[in-house]
Design a protein around this motif. Structure first.
Motif, PDB file in Angstrom:
ATOM      1  N   ILE A 158      40.553  43.388  40.171  1.00 49.92           N
ATOM      2  CA  ILE A 158      39.182  43.802  40.517  1.00 49.92           C
ATOM      3  C   ILE A 158      38.675  42.930  41.663  1.00 49.92           C
ATOM      4  N   HIS A 159      38.932  41.642  41.599  1.00 52.16           N
ATOM      5  CA  HIS A 159      38.548  40.720  42.673  1.00 52.16           C
ATOM      6  C   HIS A 159      39.220  41.121  43.993  1.00 52.16           C
ATOM      7  N   TYR A 160      40.502  41.433  43.939  1.00 54.60           N
ATOM      8  CA  TYR A 160      41.247  41.848  45.131  1.00 54.60           C
ATOM      9  C   TYR A 160      40.610  43.078  45.772  1.00 54.60           C
ATOM     10  N   GLN A 161      40.307  44.078  44.959  1.00 56.75           N
ATOM     11  CA  GLN A 161      39.728  45.305  45.516  1.00 56.75           C
ATOM     12  C   GLN A 161      38.334  45.041  46.073  1.00 56.75           C
ATOM     13  N   LYS A 162      37.598  44.146  45.436  1.00 56.27           N
ATOM     14  CA  LYS A 162      36.283  43.777  45.956  1.00 56.27           C
ATOM     15  C   LYS A 162      36.420  43.109  47.328  1.00 56.27           C
ATOM     16  N   LEU A 163      37.410  42.240  47.466  1.00 51.96           N
ATOM     17  CA  LEU A 163      37.665  41.600  48.760  1.00 51.96           C
ATOM     18  C   LEU A 163      38.005  42.639  49.823  1.00 51.96           C
ATOM     19  N   ARG A 164      38.784  43.651  49.449  1.00 52.12           N
ATOM     20  CA  ARG A 164      39.113  44.718  50.403  1.00 52.12           C
ATOM     21  C   ARG A 164      37.836  45.440  50.831  1.00 52.12           C
ATOM     22  N   THR A 221      48.910  36.301  44.920  1.00 53.80           N
ATOM     23  CA  THR A 221      48.607  35.693  43.620  1.00 53.80           C
ATOM     24  C   THR A 221      48.852  36.689  42.496  1.00 53.80           C
ATOM     25  N   ILE A 222      48.402  37.912  42.689  1.00 49.00           N
ATOM     26  CA  ILE A 222      48.602  38.973  41.688  1.00 49.00           C
ATOM     27  C   ILE A 222      50.092  39.122  41.382  1.00 49.00           C
ATOM     28  N   GLU A 236      44.910  39.245  31.093  1.00 47.11           N
ATOM     29  CA  GLU A 236      43.460  39.351  31.345  1.00 47.11           C
ATOM     30  C   GLU A 236      43.127  38.784  32.732  1.00 47.11           C
ATOM     31  N   TYR A 237      43.735  37.672  33.067  1.00 50.37           N
ATOM     32  CA  TYR A 237      43.577  37.039  34.376  1.00 50.37           C
ATOM     33  C   TYR A 237      44.049  37.991  35.479  1.00 50.37           C
ATOM     34  N   LEU A 238      45.183  38.653  35.247  1.00 53.85           N
ATOM     35  CA  LEU A 238      45.719  39.633  36.179  1.00 53.85           C
ATOM     36  C   LEU A 238      44.730  40.782  36.380  1.00 53.85           C
ATOM     37  N   HIS A 288      50.212  44.088  32.740  1.00 53.16           N
ATOM     38  CA  HIS A 288      49.400  45.302  32.882  1.00 53.16           C
ATOM     39  C   HIS A 288      49.616  45.850  34.281  1.00 53.16           C
ATOM     40  N   SER A 289      49.595  47.180  34.398  1.00 50.94           N
ATOM     41  CA  SER A 289      49.813  47.783  35.710  1.00 50.94           C
ATOM     42  C   SER A 289      48.972  49.025  35.944  1.00 50.94           C
ATOM     43  N   ARG A 290      47.967  49.255  35.109  1.00 54.18           N
ATOM     44  CA  ARG A 290      47.097  50.428  35.284  1.00 54.18           C
ATOM     45  C   ARG A 290      45.665  49.968  35.541  1.00 54.18           C
TER      46      ARG A 290
END
Length: 159
Positions: free
Chosen positions: A29-35, A63-64, A22-24, A79-81
């Motif tokens: 989503i956080h990573y893509q938001k940062l991008r 981190t991911i 769940e953390y992953l 998870h990877s999708r």
């Protein structure tokens, strides 16, 4: 590999694996938001925030990878999708196009607050099952976010 091979009880570690997945998902989503923040920043603070958002998404990417590898270390697949990330994440996607620089900072601060909350829950859960490896990893990530939150709040002149 299974949890027994690293002297952990597989049944006790199952909830940790679920929490880490769940953390992953939230981290993706956080990573893509940062991008998106990095790509779409405009205004007076462009030079400062463009560099900061790149620093943060680079850190998030590393981190991911560590989170996913920890899930594998505990004997389960990460998870990877994106379908799973979006379904499981409490952090939501946003459209960063046209957002003000301070609105972008606020969005990242909100994400970090959510991630820190997850990290605190993970620290309690990992301590209960003597999963020191996950505990140390998550604690490191949390300390980085706590300091970054302080810095972003200072930048945005927030209490």
């Amino acid at each position: 590999m299974d949890a027994k091979k690293i002297s952990l009880n597989e049944k006790e570690v199952k909830p940790i694996v679920d929490m880490l997945n769940e953390y992953l998902a939230n981290y993706h989503i956080h990573y893509q938001k940062l991008r998106g923040c990095h790509w779409n920043i405009k205004g007076q603070n462009f030079f400062t925030l463009h560099v900061k958002f790149e620093e943060l998404y680079t850190n998030a990417q590393l981190t991911i990878d560590e989170i996913a590898e920890r899930v594998l270390t505990l004997g389960k697949p990460p998870h990877s999708r994106f379908q799973d990330y979006i379904k499981e994440s409490s952090i939501k996607e946003i459209n960063t196009i046209g957002m003000s620089d301070m609105a972008l900072v606020d969005a990242i601060l909100d994400d970090m607050s959510e991630l820190i909350s997850m990290e605190r829950a993970l620290l309690v859960a990992t301590e209960e099952v003597n999963d020191d490896g996950s505990n140390d990893m998550v604690n490191r990530f949390m300390q980085f976010k706590e300091k970054t939150t302080w810095m972003l709040r200072s930048f945005a002149n927030k209490k």
